[in-house]
Every structure is written in C-alpha cells, then in structure tokens.
Design a protein around this motif. Sequence first.
Motif, PDB file in Angstrom:
ATOM      1  N   PRO A 298       0.844  -1.129  -0.112  1.00 58.47           N
ATOM      2  CA  PRO A 298       0.085   0.085   0.034  1.00 58.47           C
ATOM      3  C   PRO A 298       0.870   1.124  -0.242  1.00 58.47           C
TER       4      PRO A 298
ATOM      5  N   ARG B 304      -3.150 -13.211   7.422  1.00 62.33           N
ATOM      6  CA  ARG B 304      -1.549 -13.114   7.617  1.00 62.33           C
ATOM      7  C   ARG B 304      -0.770 -12.153   7.202  1.00 62.33           C
ATOM      8  N   TRP B 305      -1.385 -11.671   6.260  1.00 64.67           N
ATOM      9  CA  TRP B 305      -0.724 -10.352   5.353  1.00 64.67           C
ATOM     10  C   TRP B 305      -0.891  -9.226   6.199  1.00 64.67           C
ATOM     11  N   ARG B 307      -0.904  -9.169   9.595  1.00 63.88           N
ATOM     12  CA  ARG B 307      -0.026  -8.851  10.712  1.00 63.88           C
ATOM     13  C   ARG B 307       1.221  -8.899  10.108  1.00 63.88           C
ATOM     14  N   ILE B 308       1.721  -9.409   8.910  1.00 63.84           N
ATOM     15  CA  ILE B 308       3.113  -9.116   8.582  1.00 63.84           C
ATOM     16  C   ILE B 308       3.180  -7.429   8.013  1.00 63.84           C
ATOM     17  N   GLN B 309       2.169  -6.938   7.505  1.00 60.15           N
ATOM     18  CA  GLN B 309       2.164  -5.623   7.013  1.00 60.15           C
ATOM     19  C   GLN B 309       2.126  -4.581   8.242  1.00 60.15           C
TER      20      GLN B 309
ATOM     21  N   ILE C 312      10.567 -11.659   5.609  1.00 60.97           N
ATOM     22  CA  ILE C 312       9.479 -11.200   5.871  1.00 60.97           C
ATOM     23  C   ILE C 312       8.206 -11.891   6.343  1.00 60.97           C
ATOM     24  N   ASN C 313       8.239 -13.146   5.696  1.00 58.78           N
ATOM     25  CA  ASN C 313       7.112 -14.063   5.886  1.00 58.78           C
ATOM     26  C   ASN C 313       7.200 -14.421   7.438  1.00 58.78           C
ATOM     27  N   LEU C 315       8.071 -12.306   9.970  1.00 57.63           N
ATOM     28  CA  LEU C 315       8.137 -10.907  10.746  1.00 57.63           C
ATOM     29  C   LEU C 315       7.246 -10.832  11.989  1.00 57.63           C
ATOM     30  N   PRO C 316       6.014 -11.422  11.591  1.00 58.92           N
ATOM     31  CA  PRO C 316       5.150 -11.420  13.155  1.00 58.92           C
ATOM     32  C   PRO C 316       5.988 -12.079  14.291  1.00 58.92           C
TER      33      PRO C 316
END
Lengths: 335, 335, 335
Positions: A298, B304-305, B307-309, C312-313, C315-316
Amino acid sequence: MKASQLAKILSGELAGEDIEISGIKGYDEAEKEHITFVADPSLLSAPTDAGALILPKGVQPVEGKTCIFVSNPLEAAVKVATLFYREDWGTGVSDKAVVYPNVKLGKNVVIREFAVVESGVCLEDGVVVLPFAYVGRNSVVGEGTILFPGAVVYPNTVVGKRCRIHAGAVVGADGFGYYEKNGKRVKIPQIGRVVIGNDVEIGANTCIDRATFGKTVIGEGTKIDNLVQIGHNCKIGRDCAFAGQVGISGSVKVGDRVLMGGQVGIADHISIGSDVKIAAKAGVMSDIKDGEAVIGAPAMPAARWKRIQAVINRLPEIYKLLKELKKRVGDVGSN
Amino acid sequence: MKASQLAKILSGELAGEDIEISGIKGYDEAEKEHITFVADPSLLSAPTDAGALILPKGVQPVEGKTCIFVSNPLEAAVKVATLFYREDWGTGVSDKAVVYPNVKLGKNVVIREFAVVESGVCLEDGVVVLPFAYVGRNSVVGEGTILFPGAVVYPNTVVGKRCRIHAGAVVGADGFGYYEKNGKRVKIPQIGRVVIGNDVEIGANTCIDRATFGKTVIGEGTKIDNLVQIGHNCKIGRDCAFAGQVGISGSVKVGDRVLMGGQVGIADHISIGSDVKIAAKAGVMSDIKDGEAVIGAPAMPAARWKRIQAVINRLPEIYKLLKELKKRVGDVGSN
Amino acid sequence: MKASQLAKILSGELAGEDIEISGIKGYDEAEKEHITFVADPSLLSAPTDAGALILPKGVQPVEGKTCIFVSNPLEAAVKVATLFYREDWGTGVSDKAVVYPNVKLGKNVVIREFAVVESGVCLEDGVVVLPFAYVGRNSVVGEGTILFPGAVVYPNTVVGKRCRIHAGAVVGADGFGYYEKNGKRVKIPQIGRVVIGNDVEIGANTCIDRATFGKTVIGEGTKIDNLVQIGHNCKIGRDCAFAGQVGISGSVKVGDRVLMGGQVGIADHISIGSDVKIAAKAGVMSDIKDGEAVIGAPAMPAARWKRIQAVINRLPEIYKLLKELKKRVGDVGSN
C-alpha cells in the motif's frame, strides 16, 4: 531553411557556417542536412553526423558544426519540430464515411473512409475523424480535436477542444457496476456519460468508462498515456499526467496537477488532492492530501517508504543479528 | 411518468406531491424533473436539485421533495433506469456491412456499417454487430449478444447468449506459446479456440486468448472489466468478477464466484478454488483453496498479510529498538 | 493421413494400429480420429478419447491407442499442427478496401474489406492486411507479415518480415512527452518513428510508441504478448519475450534474449543487459547486467529477494521474539 533564420526564430546565437537545414532529427539519426539538439552537454562526447546543433548557452561551440545557442534547448527543439513537421491526416468528408443526418459539422472537418458519425453528433471546426473511428449518438467533439484510427466514443460523450484521442482508445464504455442477488451479478445500467475538457490527450487503447448515473470527468489539460483504465464516475482534475497502464477504480476524485507513474492503481472512492505525486506501481488504498508524494503498495509517504525499504533491504542481516542476540541473552522463545 | 406510477412499479410508498418524472439522474446532476436515489442517507446532508428521491424505508421524508420509500434503493434505481433508458444501436443489416455467404442469421439481427461477418458464422436472434466489429470464420454468437465497435472475434469462437463484448475487446487471438530452439523462440501454432458462456460481459480492450490445442473457457455470468488479459487454455468458472487490468497467465483454472481486484496477476498453471477473493494488485504464485481471501505479492491469506504488514510499517522503529538492545547486550556481530 | 505416414514425418516409432488421423487436438478434447501429445507422462493417468498419442521415447505404449514415440513430443505436435491447420484469411485486394495511389504492392498481397493503406506505403510480397487495419503514410510492411483486424500502424513505421501484429495493436502512436511551463504540460511533437525487425509477434492491444526524435526499435525475433506498453525511444534487442501487460517506460535499452514476466514495469532510461530474466510484477528502477535474474518491486537479484522474503514471511514471529528479548534485557526504548 538557413541556420541563421532558425537562430533568429529561436532568439539564439549562431556560430559556424550558415548551412541549409532540412529538418530536425535525434542525435543518433541526424545527418549532415539536419539539426539536432543537446539538452545535456555530456552527450557531446559521442559523435553525431548532424550538420547543426542546438546547444545550451555557455557551452563551447563544436568544431565543424553549425551551433545555435539558446537558453532552453528542448523548448527550442520543439519549436523547430513544429516548423518542419506538419501532420497531414487528409481533408474533407470522405464519401466512404457514414455521417448520419442530423449531424452538425463545423468548418474544415475531416472525416476519413470508414468512420461512423451517428445521429445527433456535433463535430466542431477542424475536427479530424480518422478511419474506423466511431462517434456515438448525441456526442460533441470540440474544435480541432483528432480521433485516431479505431478510437471509439460511446453515445452522449462530450470531448473538449484540441484533444488527441489515440488509436483504439475507448471513451464511454459501461462502468463495471453490478449488484449481487442470489450469488449472481445483476448489471446496473450505466446511463451516465463522460465529459472531457480541452487540451486532453488520451493514449492508445486507454479506456475511460461512462458514469453509472451522472458523469465521469477528465479536467482540462490532463494527459493520459496508453492502456490506462479510468473507472466510472471518476472526477479527474486539470493538468494531471498519468503514465502507461495506470488503473483508477470507480468514483475516485483526483485534484489538479497530479502525477502518476506507470502501473499505479487507485482503489475505488479514494480522494486524492492536488499536486500529488504517486510513484510507479504504487497501490493507493487511502486518501492523499494536497502536495504529498507517495510510493509503495500500500502507498505511503515517500520519506517513510524509503526508511522502511532501507530496513527491508537489510532484513537477512538484521535477523541474523537478532538470533545472535537471542543466543547471548538465552533461550527466550520458541523461534 | 407520474411519481405514483413509479411508486407502484417499485412497490414503494409515496410521500409528497405526485409530480411528473422525466428520467433518473445522479444525485449531483439531477434537476427538478428527475428522480435520483439515495442508498446512504448521510448523502442527504448535501443538497440536490432532483424533484424526487428514492429513499430507504425508515428515513424521514425530505421537505419539498417527492419521496418514494423502498427496501432496496439501488435495486429500485436500476428498475427505474431500465424504464427510462433504452439503448438504441440501430436496426437491420446495413448494405455497407460485409456478410459472407454461408452465414446463418437469426431474427432481428443488427449488423451495422463496416462490420465484417465471415463465412460459416452463426449469429442467433437479436445479435447486434456494431461498426468495425469482426466475427471470424465458423464462430457462433448467441442470442441477444452485442459486439461493440471494433470488437474482434477470431475464427472458431463460441460466444454465449446476452453477452456484451465492449469496444476493442479481442477474443481468440493467439496464445503466447513458443518453444526455444538454439536461442530462438519457435511459435507453437495456436489452433484451439475460445468458448464464452451466457451472460458474460467483456470490457473494452480486454483480451482473451485462444487455446493452443483445446479451448479457453469463460463460465456463464462472469463479468470482466476493461484491459484484462486472460491467457490461453484458462478455464474460468461462473459468476466471477475481474476488475480492470487483471492479468491471468496461461492454463489457469478459476472456480465459481471468484472476485479479483484491479491489476491482480496470476502465474501460469495455477488452480484457484471457488468463492475466492483476491485483493487488488495481488500476485498469485500458488494454488488457492475454496473460500480463501488473499492479498499481496506474493499473495497470502489476508489475515497473515495484515499481521506482516503491521510489522513492516514499524520496521524503522523495530530496527532502532534492536540496535538499542544490541548496545545493552554488548557487541554481538558486525551489523 | 495414416499414422504410419505421420510417424515417418516425425522420425518417430509407431506402435499399435495404423489408424487414419484427421487432426491434432488437446488431450481433453481429442476424439477417436485425433492425435494428441503427451509431453509429461504423468498426464497419462487421466483418460483421453484420442485415437493416437505422441509420446516421449522410453514410455510404455498405451493399450488400445496408436502411439508414436519421438524425442520431443511438443516439437512433434507443432509439426503435426502445421500439417493439419492452415490459416486462411482470404485472398486478393478487396474493392471495399481503400488503397491510395502511390502504394507499392508485392505479389500475393491480401487486403481485406475496410482496410486502409495510405499513400507512400510499401507492402511486400504476401502481406495480409485484415479488415479495419490501418497502414499510415510512408510505412513499409515486410514480406509475409499479417496485420490482424483493427491493428493500427502510424505513419513512417517500418515492420519487418513474417511479423504477426494482432488485433487492436497500435504501433507508432505518440510518445508520452511533454515539458512543463507555468504548471501546464506543453506537448513535445513526436516526430520519430518505430522500426520493427523480422519475425516479431505483437500481441492484441499492445502499444509501441513512436520516438520523439529518432526511432523506437524492436529487435528481430522478439515476441510481445497482449496489452504491453513500450514507450518512446526504447531499443529492444533480439529474441526477447515479454508477457502480458508488461510496461516499459521511455528510452529503455533492453539486450537480447531478455524474458519479462507479466505486469513487469521498467522505469525510464533504464539499461538492461542480455539474457536477463525479470520475474512477473517486478518493478525495475535501476540498470541490470547481462545474465542476471531479478524479482520484486523494487527489483533485486532473485537470490537476495528470496532471503529477504523468507524473513518478511516470519516478521510477526520475529517481532514477538524481539519483544521477549527486550523484556528480558530490560526496558531499553519506547517501542
């Protein structure tokens, strides 16, 4: 035309022989009879066969070449191009075109073979409609506008003056509007229209959808590159420039002088201020205020994006460091 | 038409004067003689010149306006639009069209000037072929389908009933298939075809490639926006909706009721289940199961996206924290 | 044609009955009279109605089917397709086409109804110009090239031999070039042209812009998919392949044998070496050396991208770990 004449027209200073110039060409392509231009003097390290050069003031004359020194070489080159190059798309209304009764034609309108102009249309003075261009019912095309081959204007469209609508562009196709009923999509009739201001350029195969109800608007002076999608009910301001393959969803508002790089995407119902710059490939999912520069998907403010990106680029090393730290501190988690 | 008549047709309740209504327009554009609709009552804070309003039940009548209260204003507005607005693309087969011998024409077929219908084609009842539309050999176009100006249907294509194929759309061009030999690409002849179901809409300048061998399929009821690319041998299910500039590579399978946002890209040979939602700009590089919602490039489950973002958005601060930690723990690495 | 004849042509080994074969079809679509091909033997676990199969050498014959064993089934299938399938786009110059005086036509040129060929054009032997295709003034189209319906070639273009320019493709529209003056964009006349090499394929609705001054070049053997944008003054090398919706900005240099996945974007003035692979959706913002493989937006070497993406995958989880560490080490910051 003599180089000295050109120098006069450009308010430039002449150095070298007053040769005859037959046209303007690119630096690589020009031959002895041509003039070329050099905006960036470092270009001069490569040779050119051009007989004459337009150069920025202050640069040394090039030996063996006729030089014209001006304050803005690009602007001067544009002036020269306009002198030597005149588009010629034909004249008159072809008897192989179809022009329905009840069409108003201005002076010097050109309608080429196999163009179709439907009933109720008004083509103002100097409009050019090239082969396979289509002007739908009750549309108005302003003075001096040209529709290139295969450009399609759906009914009830208003196109301003001096626009260029390139080949294959489609103005006024149905907006993408449905409502769901029992798992099926029911079409919402798209009964609005498109209104395009003066001096707008629309690139090849670009699509601008008609409004559902109401109108989709492209402001005066806005330039749109090829393969761009502009959804139904968008209101685009003045003097914007959208690069190739930009996609703008429905009901988006864009202010004036907004720049979008290639392949930018804007979500529906977003509002974008004036003087905004959106970097190529950005995905805009929230409103943007006047004057902001955004980037990423984004999209976010450019400065923030750069800081985040700098960390992302070092993530493998950062993760390694974290694992080292963990080892020193002791087992703290299951990761 | 009287407001009371409209109210009856819409099974709505009338309040206010029984005025004469000449058409339906957008909230901003409507004038005294028009009706407009309000799906979201907060819109009422802005004024409208409309003489009549379609409002959701339970909302207060607006002073000085004729109001019709219905349970679903959008659905009612669509009904009204259908009453007032009838598309008119002409009638009959123009003597300036080219229709080859050995073409089957149903009843009430419209073929406009400069359309070309090749040998072996079947156009069922009520098909409309607008100027510069092309129907290639041995293609079949189903009842009530309309081909807008410049739409191109390559040979051997099957198009269902009640489809709308917008201007410049290309159905059945060669798939992008080559094999490599000595560093060159050798073309694989694309001898398959495209089969499109009933009630499909294909946006302006959208491209759907023919299969290499076999067929590319678009299921019944699927709606495709402008500038979409669908590669060779794809099998697309029913009642899907793909927004503008979606790109689907070759041999992709898509289930039913799948939604794709703008500029989504799908890698080749991917299989996507039914009822999947793919957010705008996602890049899908692996199969997706029924009912999943994905986002991002590479695409991943939406939860999931997010949370990562969320972590990505704080990376500069997180990195700062890590450096502080490192300082406290002592020098543990070279980073 | 007998299976034995086919086997001979393909230098393959025949097993099973010497049946009559009427054509080649896809594995799912073929019937008893057809031959199909199997590049990947695992496909054989699904049934086919095909009477005959082209199989890789070493695979077991399939019971009840005629089998032809070859070293390269795909290549063999292409050969068979070429035997059975011949495109037929008509013959001769239609009296419903418009061909201006001062046009040079080679032998066996086909110009179909409603095509327009402007003055000064040269169409070499065997060129095919389909309905609504437009060839602008002084353009040259090389031997055996086909322009599909609605393809538009602007003036002064050079198209090589054996090219396929698909429906709606636009070659030579204005580059997107302006300079700013007092907040307005002033058009730079686009007086250059496009030069396309031999054996180039250009997909449906793809756009290749003319140069500002000079030329936009597409090298021999390069294959371009649908809806691709190539900006003004690009120099594209030989034997490249660009997938659908690729966007290349102005003045980009691309070497030979470069592969680009779908929706790749390249910033302007970038230089890309030979034998480069750019993954789908990549955004290229800096030069790329020969032989590199890149991915991501911004694009980076594939190996690096994979390492970053792996972090990145997670990261959380990594962030969680960091917070645990922080707790153990003590309060070190405000995060």
